[in-house]
Motif scaffolding. Structure first.
Motif, mmCIF file in Angstrom:
data_model
loop_
_atom_site.group_PDB
_atom_site.id
_atom_site.type_symbol
_atom_site.label_atom_id
_atom_site.label_comp_id
_atom_site.label_asym_id
_atom_site.label_seq_id
_atom_site.Cartn_x
_atom_site.Cartn_y
_atom_site.Cartn_z
ATOM 1 N N ALA B 23 0.830 -1.219 0.000
ATOM 2 C CA ALA B 23 0.000 0.000 0.000
ATOM 3 C C ALA B 23 0.860 1.263 0.000
ATOM 4 O O ALA B 23 0.619 2.201 -0.763
ATOM 5 C CB ALA B 23 -0.949 -0.006 1.192
ATOM 6 N N ASP B 24 1.887 1.282 0.859
ATOM 7 C CA ASP B 24 2.745 2.475 0.943
ATOM 8 C C ASP B 24 3.400 2.755 -0.406
ATOM 9 O O ASP B 24 3.446 3.888 -0.884
ATOM 10 C CB ASP B 24 3.847 2.268 1.985
ATOM 11 N N TYR B 27 0.852 3.871 -3.164
ATOM 12 C CA TYR B 27 0.415 5.251 -2.879
ATOM 13 C C TYR B 27 1.539 6.237 -3.208
ATOM 14 O O TYR B 27 1.330 7.269 -3.827
ATOM 15 C CB TYR B 27 0.025 5.337 -1.405
ATOM 16 N N ARG B 28 2.770 5.891 -2.793
ATOM 17 C CA ARG B 28 3.911 6.785 -3.045
ATOM 18 C C ARG B 28 4.125 6.967 -4.556
ATOM 19 O O ARG B 28 4.341 8.079 -5.033
ATOM 20 C CB ARG B 28 5.165 6.202 -2.384
ATOM 21 N N GLU B 41 -4.897 8.009 -3.048
ATOM 22 C CA GLU B 41 -5.528 6.991 -2.211
ATOM 23 C C GLU B 41 -6.529 6.182 -3.045
ATOM 24 O O GLU B 41 -6.531 4.950 -3.004
ATOM 25 C CB GLU B 41 -6.249 7.713 -1.073
ATOM 26 N N ASP B 42 -7.364 6.905 -3.786
ATOM 27 C CA ASP B 42 -8.338 6.216 -4.640
ATOM 28 C C ASP B 42 -7.626 5.380 -5.703
ATOM 29 O O ASP B 42 -8.025 4.252 -6.001
ATOM 30 C CB ASP B 42 -9.247 7.240 -5.331
ATOM 31 N N ALA B 44 -4.697 4.042 -5.546
ATOM 32 C CA ALA B 44 -4.071 2.846 -4.952
ATOM 33 C C ALA B 44 -5.104 1.728 -4.825
ATOM 34 O O ALA B 44 -4.814 0.560 -5.116
ATOM 35 C CB ALA B 44 -3.478 3.187 -3.592
ATOM 36 N N GLN B 45 -6.319 2.111 -4.404
ATOM 37 C CA GLN B 45 -7.376 1.093 -4.328
ATOM 38 C C GLN B 45 -7.675 0.534 -5.719
ATOM 39 O O GLN B 45 -7.891 -0.663 -5.888
ATOM 40 C CB GLN B 45 -8.659 1.705 -3.764
ATOM 41 N N ALA B 98 1.289 14.986 1.117
ATOM 42 C CA ALA B 98 0.732 13.647 0.893
ATOM 43 C C ALA B 98 1.283 12.619 1.876
ATOM 44 O O ALA B 98 0.701 11.561 2.051
ATOM 45 C CB ALA B 98 1.045 13.189 -0.532
ATOM 46 N N PHE B 99 2.399 12.952 2.492
ATOM 47 C CA PHE B 99 3.054 11.939 3.320
ATOM 48 C C PHE B 99 3.099 12.294 4.804
ATOM 49 O O PHE B 99 3.574 11.517 5.606
ATOM 50 C CB PHE B 99 4.487 11.711 2.826
#
Lengths: 297, 184
Positions: B23-24, B27-28, B41-42, B44-45, B98-99
């Motif tokens: 996930a990290d 997202y990154r 975030e969206d 990544a899903q 973002a982080f």
């Protein structure tokens, strides 16, 4: 030659570059965002091939919990409750997921979620996700039949589908698994979502502009009628919003200042009922005292 | 059984493990390829959703990272294609952290690097992210992007030139924000 010079310059930057870019090497989302990513992805796995297993596990857990007399918050009964719920009934999931049926349609609540059945009539079903997340498996609708799901931020109208609505503090997330849904946000914008589409609706920014505009009008001491219109629009499109207290307070005082005694008192009662601990209550009472003492300004 | 084979067998625990492990990273990547935190975030899903549908096309555990990256770049490209309308409507030109939190000491650096990366041609930025941030080798990047290693090298060289140029511009215009290269 030019490139060589640039490369040379770059080498001079290299230590700093490595430090800065390196600091992003392990950059990660905030923990709550990571959890949302994982949970969102897990839901998709569930519906791909494991839904049946997961559902059976949930049923087994429900049955076990009932059998040993625990899970006081659990309303699940080994499968969707077959009773057609009445309008106004509230369905709550505690530590475990639960399900119920509205006619042929199934509603699955994730843990710590609440869904209110606003209306459950033949041809018109309206539900409100008060908290958490609920997944809806909607049977094919007949001509003229309506299936709607509301949150504080969106209205989702079903065109025959399987979808999920998650209500968060400032946003709502709508995920469509099958079919098609029509989503209207509080500003009236409409979007259609198709299978595997997910959209977050955070309408506060636009609606907060209504509130800001109203407060500017009030602070300038004029156009109170216009301010009242804006505040009423804000409150109707943002029930239970984070700024409801502020909007209701100013709406009440604006009516008081215009001499709308009955309306001001009605709003004050609503304010007291909703925000009994509010620091604004005392100021509101002082503002309303003008109504008792004499003509409004 | 390996993680990949367990995922292919439909093991929910294996999928959850994969999502948590990756996930990290996903997202990154989405952020560094130009998305804001909410879209990342969206996205990544969405990447994981595609992964679930296409898992049969991943041939080894060792290739999982590059396979996920290939999905990520396609998903991000879709988001960027549709993002112009959102940006036009909402006028959101400012980058959001973002982080970490807004007041985190690393946040100005994060924003600065992301803003410079956004000014680079997409193909160059991608190579730079993969090599300079993610630490992939030239050959690995060539394999991920499906281009010759020589092309990777030339894109990286151009990316460095462009990065330097934009960074210096940023330093000039935002010197008062105390951005610096550290040891420079």
């Amino acid at each position: 030659m030019n490139e060589m010079r640039h490369d040379h310059d770059w080498e001079a930057l290299e230590p700093g570059l490595q430090e800065i870019l390196g600091s992003l090497r392990n950059a990660a989302p905030p923990p709550d965002a990571r959890e949302r990513i994982v949970q969102g992805a897990m839901r998709r796995v569930g519906r791909r091939s494991l839904f049946g297993h997961g559902f059976e596990l949930a049923l087994a857990a429900s049955a076990a919990a009932v059998a040993i007399g625990v899970g006081l918050h659990l309303w699940g009964r080994g499968g969707p409750d077959q009773t057609i719920p009445s309008g106004g009934s509230l369905h709550v999931a505690g530590d475990l997921p639960t399900s119920f049926k509205v006619y042929a349609h199934e509603v699955h609540l994730s843990p710590e979620s609440q869904v209110e059945v606003v209306a459950a009539e033949a041809g018109r079903i309206e539900l409100a996700v008060k908290a958490g997340r609920a997944t809806f498996a909607v049977e094919k609708l007949r001509e003229g039949e309506v299936f709607r799901v509301r949150t504080a931020h969106v209205l989702v109208e079903v065109v025959g589908t399987r979808f999920a609505v998650q209500s968060e503090s400032h946003c709502s997330m709508v995920t469509v698994e099958e079919g098609l849904v029509r989503v209207s946000d509080t500003a009236g914008a409409v979007v259609y979502l198709r299978p595997n589409q997910q959209r977050r609706f955070c309408p506060d920014a636009r609606n907060d502009a209504l509130l800001r505009q109203a407060l500017v009008l009030i602070s300038e001491g004029g156009a109170l009628d216009e301010a009242i219109g804006l505040l009423e629009k804000y409150l109707s499109s943002n029930p239970s919003s984070a700024l409801e207290e502020e909007a209701l307070y100013h709406l009440c005082l604006a009516h008081a200042r215009l001499g709308h005694e009955e309306k001001a008192r009605e709003l004050a009662r609503e304010f007291r009922h909703k925000f009994p601990e509010s620091a604004r209550l005392e100021r509101l009472e002082r503002g309303l005292a003008h109504l008792r003492e004499g003509p409004a300004r | 059984m390996t993680l990949l084979s367990r995922c292919k067998a439909g093991d929910a625990d294996a999928w959850e493990q994969l999502f948590r492990e990756r996930a990290d990273q996903v997202y990154r990547w989405a952020v560094l390829l130009g998305l804001g935190p909410a879209d990342a975030e969206d996205a990544a899903q969405e990447v994981f959703a595609v992964a679930v549908r296409r898992i049969e096309s991943c041939h080894s555990d060792a290739a999982l990272g590059s396979w996920l990256y290939q999905i990520t770049r396609r998903v991000v490209a879709n988001y960027r294609r549709t993002g112009w309308l959102k940006r036009a409507l909402l006028g959101k030109d400012q980058l959001e952290p973002a982080f970490g939190k807004t007041d985190h000491p690393q946040t100005p650096r994060e924003i600065a690097v992301r803003s410079v990366l956004q000014k680079l041609p997409r193909a160059q930025a991608e190579v730079m992210v993969l090599m300079e941030i993610e630490g992939f080798t030239r050959e690995e990047v060539a394999d991920i992007l499906g281009i010759p290693p020589g092309t990777v090298a030339s894109r990286l060289r151009l990316a460095k030139q462009a990065f330097r140029k934009h960074w210096e511009e940023l330093e000039r215009t935002a010197g008062e924000m105390s951005l610096s290269w550290g040891q420079r």
